[in-house]
Design a protein around this motif. Structure first.
Motif, PDB file in Angstrom:
ATOM      1  N   LEU A 242     -25.869 -28.703  -3.143  1.00  0.00           N
ATOM      2  CA  LEU A 242     -25.727 -27.599  -4.093  1.00  0.00           C
ATOM      3  C   LEU A 242     -27.109 -26.943  -3.756  1.00  0.00           C
ATOM      4  O   LEU A 242     -28.306 -27.553  -3.715  1.00  0.00           O
ATOM      5  CB  LEU A 242     -25.805 -28.064  -5.444  1.00  0.00           C
ATOM      6  CG  LEU A 242     -25.563 -26.878  -6.456  1.00  0.00           C
ATOM      7  CD1 LEU A 242     -24.369 -26.444  -6.557  1.00  0.00           C
ATOM      8  CD2 LEU A 242     -25.789 -27.558  -7.893  1.00  0.00           C
ATOM      9  N   GLY A 243     -27.320 -25.564  -3.364  1.00  0.00           N
ATOM     10  CA  GLY A 243     -28.360 -24.854  -3.181  1.00  0.00           C
ATOM     11  C   GLY A 243     -28.682 -24.789  -1.723  1.00  0.00           C
ATOM     12  O   GLY A 243     -29.883 -24.358  -1.086  1.00  0.00           O
ATOM     13  N   LEU A 280     -16.450 -30.098 -11.958  1.00  0.00           N
ATOM     14  CA  LEU A 280     -17.212 -30.777 -11.493  1.00  0.00           C
ATOM     15  C   LEU A 280     -17.277 -32.285 -11.686  1.00  0.00           C
ATOM     16  O   LEU A 280     -16.472 -32.592 -12.573  1.00  0.00           O
ATOM     17  CB  LEU A 280     -18.492 -30.504 -12.819  1.00  0.00           C
ATOM     18  CG  LEU A 280     -19.235 -29.113 -12.597  1.00  0.00           C
ATOM     19  CD1 LEU A 280     -20.502 -28.987 -13.541  1.00  0.00           C
ATOM     20  CD2 LEU A 280     -19.641 -28.733 -11.078  1.00  0.00           C
TER      21      LEU A 280
ATOM     22  N   ALA B  70     -30.124 -26.180 -11.245  1.00  0.00           N
ATOM     23  CA  ALA B  70     -29.409 -25.941  -9.894  1.00  0.00           C
ATOM     24  C   ALA B  70     -28.101 -25.518 -10.128  1.00  0.00           C
ATOM     25  O   ALA B  70     -27.433 -24.646  -9.689  1.00  0.00           O
ATOM     26  CB  ALA B  70     -29.374 -27.109  -9.156  1.00  0.00           C
ATOM     27  N   HIS B  71     -27.252 -26.162 -11.293  1.00  0.00           N
ATOM     28  CA  HIS B  71     -25.869 -25.958 -11.234  1.00  0.00           C
ATOM     29  C   HIS B  71     -25.825 -24.576 -12.167  1.00  0.00           C
ATOM     30  O   HIS B  71     -24.854 -23.897 -11.703  1.00  0.00           O
ATOM     31  CB  HIS B  71     -25.147 -27.086 -12.431  1.00  0.00           C
ATOM     32  CG  HIS B  71     -24.649 -28.198 -11.487  1.00  0.00           C
ATOM     33  ND1 HIS B  71     -25.643 -29.237 -11.444  1.00  0.00           N
ATOM     34  CD2 HIS B  71     -23.631 -28.496 -10.808  1.00  0.00           C
ATOM     35  CE1 HIS B  71     -25.070 -30.189 -10.629  1.00  0.00           C
ATOM     36  NE2 HIS B  71     -23.787 -29.875 -10.361  1.00  0.00           N
ATOM     37  N   HIS B  72     -26.732 -24.319 -12.848  1.00  0.00           N
ATOM     38  CA  HIS B  72     -26.529 -23.008 -13.425  1.00  0.00           C
ATOM     39  C   HIS B  72     -26.799 -21.788 -12.410  1.00  0.00           C
ATOM     40  O   HIS B  72     -26.547 -20.641 -12.399  1.00  0.00           O
ATOM     41  CB  HIS B  72     -27.382 -22.810 -14.818  1.00  0.00           C
ATOM     42  CG  HIS B  72     -26.693 -23.853 -15.921  1.00  0.00           C
ATOM     43  ND1 HIS B  72     -26.627 -24.825 -16.047  1.00  0.00           N
ATOM     44  CD2 HIS B  72     -25.836 -22.972 -16.971  1.00  0.00           C
ATOM     45  CE1 HIS B  72     -25.875 -25.522 -16.928  1.00  0.00           C
ATOM     46  NE2 HIS B  72     -25.384 -24.150 -17.497  1.00  0.00           N
ATOM     47  N   ALA B  74     -26.159 -21.904  -9.316  1.00  0.00           N
ATOM     48  CA  ALA B  74     -25.221 -21.656  -8.466  1.00  0.00           C
ATOM     49  C   ALA B  74     -23.805 -21.013  -9.044  1.00  0.00           C
ATOM     50  O   ALA B  74     -23.266 -20.435  -8.169  1.00  0.00           O
ATOM     51  CB  ALA B  74     -24.586 -22.958  -8.206  1.00  0.00           C
TER      52      ALA B  74
END
Lengths: 329, 317
Positions: A242-243, A280, B70-72, B74
């Protein structure tokens, strides 16, 4: 006409199933008893013989406020049992917080025996109060696949985690070969969803779910589930970061003309689905069990994902037959 | 209620008498040499255990905050109420941490015997179903055990002295004596666990092996409860320091993640919200049995568990 189903017996809401390995090598029901509001069904002519199949149901398709169900299951040496449902387990409203609708499941799994519990999710209605306790006692060489999932309620009626309280507790124990030794707890997974806000600063239950409409836990244990557990851990480890930035050139992104191997193709498609449906998940090895947690905005997204993972790996249908997967297809 | 004048008169006489006695007590106390509450050994250890400099390594963990952010980030178009903010993360995290963990602190404080401490550690090890959460809990628990062994229970015997005083005050000298021994026994148990289970402790590969889990893993919560009991903190103080420690770690993580600066951090810590939240959580979990402790914020399990899939990380959780 006489009912094709075995006769009902025993006390209120009590049920009992005993599964034994028959001489011809298939699993058969040695005992099969249930009492209102619990209802159990087993097909007279099972479509498959890899495992015995039992549907756990309730009269009227759900549990009314205050209903108590106690189901005890004994799977003897070498036998295999698949447990399924026919549609969501609906939990109707309770008149007050004190009236708890409760289901207790006690499962004992003997050496080389196995249980696969892949039901439809529990659907607690507005104002319901529910507690579910599922305790699994496994001999050392016993196997278990357990799925426990709960939905936000009846979305068509605007329900969104609108119940009073929902508690789910799953325990997996290993039973020592030696009678004198104590059973050892391996995993205790407890989820407590309570509408009561202990402090005004806490978000409402619905807000605390952050747009998730179904949450689920999958627990895998034992030699028959070893490969499946490793599969989940490997797929989790292979999730894209992620990222991370994609530094590839436009040409590279389009992909080469050489088709991907089937496994890679399936994974790419699954990852696209996960992203699109905002599903998720995470997986961890906890004391010899693999515990998978997932959350998705819709029940269907969750169902498709679990079904796809289990079908792709193949252990469930190999050991229990495709019938075990009927609720996650 | 019946209206009656006589009790009222009696009440006012009683009030006067109480006021008079209190004034005289205060005058008498003023003549004594100063005896501040800070001078008790328990208060001294309260300050040590709540100090950010306590080397637990808490700074390495963000308890899901980094992953949550990080999830938000994304999400392409987050719904307005799902925009990432520390203000919305903090209560969720405090609720989740207290519902899963606080009952273990309380239970260990109520009975810090070796058998109970080992059982609580084992039960908590079975209940943290997430690799990242396990890592954070065990790393800090082992650090706290190290602090007990090397510093508190060291040759100086400061903790022993404090325990003795606390025990004398409570009139249970023998019970407290065995408390320090319980910690010794726990360490010994941990050493045997670490040597024979060193391969499985990593929790990486394997899957569904047949090996039994180690007898103890040294999770933070039960050890924290037991050590607080040993140095004389009462149950409510212990719970408060534990939960405040969690909030402080979160706030400090937020500062290092660039969410806000040090003044905003102190403002958050000093807020009535944080105080009220901690008090409410302690009240909620005061009677919770460890068997019934569990996750009250299921998405927290996903954020914490998925910390592993972040591309860049500054924290270990």
């Amino acid at each position: 006409m006489e009912s094709p189903f075995p006769k009902s017996s025993s006390a209120d809401g009590e049920g009992r199933i005993v599964v034994r390995l028959l001489p011809q090598g298939i699993s058969g029901l040695e005992a099969f008893a249930y009492q209102y509001p619990l209802k159990l069904i087993t097909p007279m002519r099972p479509p498959e013989t890899k495992s015995a199949l039992v549907f756990i149901l309730s009269y009227g398709g759900g549990l009314v406020g205050g209903d108590q169900v106690n189901l005890s299951i004994d799977v003897k040496t070498g036998a295999k049992l698949s447990l399924a449902t026919q549609g969501h387990t609906k939990i109707f409203k309770s008149p007050s917080r004190e009236v708890v609708t409760r289901q207790t499941l006690l499962v004992s799994i003997a050496p080389n025996a196995a249980v696969c519990l892949l039901p439809d999710p529990v659907q607690p209605f507005e104002a319901s109060v529910y507690e579910q306790i599922q305790i699994f006692k496994l001999a050392r060489s016993a196997s278990l696949c357990l799925l426990d999932w709960v939905t936000q309620g009846r979305t068509a009626r605007g329900e969104n985690w609108s119940f009073v309280k929902w508690v789910g507790r799953n325990e997996v124990w290993t039973v020592a070969d030696d009678q004198a030794a104590q059973d050892r707890l391996l995993v205790r997974d407890v989820v407590i969803l309570d509408s009561k806000q202990a402090h005004p600063q806490l978000p409402t239950l619905c807000d605390s779910m952050h747009g998730v409409g179904v949450i689920g836990t999958l627990v895998l244990r034992g030699p028959l589930m070893k490969k499946l557990g490793e599969f989940f851990l490997a797929e989790f480890a292979a999730l894209p970061r992620l990222g991370a930035r994609d530094w590839r050139s436009e040409d590279m992104k389009k992909g080469s003309d050489i088709p991907l191997p089937p496994q890679e193709q399936w994974r790419a498609e699954r990852l696209r689905m996960e992203k699109e449906s905002k599903l998720l998940w995470s997986a961890a090895n906890v004391r010899g069990c693999v515990v998978v947690k997932f959350g998705a905005p819709t029940v269907e997204a969750g169902r498709v994902w679990v079904g796809s993972m289990l079908a792709q790996e193949g252990s469930i249908s190999q050991h229990f037959g495709a019938q075990a997967l009927m609720c996650v297809r | 209620m019946k209206p009656s004048t006589e009790p009222c008169q009696n009440d006012s006489e009683l009030d006067d008498e109480i006021a008079d006695l209190e004034r005289r007590l205060a005058q008498a106390k003023a003549k004594q040499p100063p005896q501040s509450a800070l001078l008790t050994p328990a208060a001294h250890f309260l300050l040590l255990l709540s100090d950010s400099a306590l080397p637990l390594g808490s700074f390495a963990f963000s308890s899901g905050l980094e992953s949550y952010l990080a999830h938000h980030k994304a999400l392409a178009h987050p719904a307005p109420h799902h925009r990432a903010s520390f203000t919305s993360f903090l209560p969720l995290s405090v609720s989740s941490y207290s519902s899963t963990t606080l009952p273990f602190v309380l239970a260990a404080h109520r009975d810090p015997s070796l058998a109970r401490l080992a059982a609580l550690d084992d039960a908590l090890d079975a209940a943290i179903v997430c690799t990242v959460g396990r890592r954070a809990s065990v790393a800090q628990g082992r650090a706290l055990l190290g602090i007990w062994e090397r510093s508190f229970a060291g040759p100086g015997g400061v903790a022993a002295a404090a325990a003795a005083i606390a025990a004398a005050a409570a009139g249970v000298g023998a019970g407290k004596e065995s408390g320090a021994e319980a910690m010794k026994g726990f360490s010994a148990l941990l050493k045997t666990s670490s040597s024979s289970f060193s391969t499985s402790a990593g929790g990486g590969g394997g899957g569904t092996g047949d090996d039994d889990p180690p007898p103890v893993s040294a999770h933070l919560a039960p050890l924290f409860g037991a050590i607080c009991a040993l140095v004389g903190l009462d149950l409510a103080q212990t719970a408060y320091v534990f939960m405040l420690g969690h909030v402080k770690a979160l706030v400090s993580a937020a500062v290092r993640a660039g969410v806000f600066g040090p003044y905003q951090a102190q403002k958050t810590l000093a807020s009535a919200t944080v105080q009220g939240l901690i008090a409410a959580m302690i009240e909620r979990e005061w009677e919770t049995k460890v068997e019934e402790a569990g996750q009250s914020v299921p998405v927290m399990d996903l954020w914490v568990g998925r910390h592993e899939v972040l591309y860049s990380r500054i924290f270990n959780s």
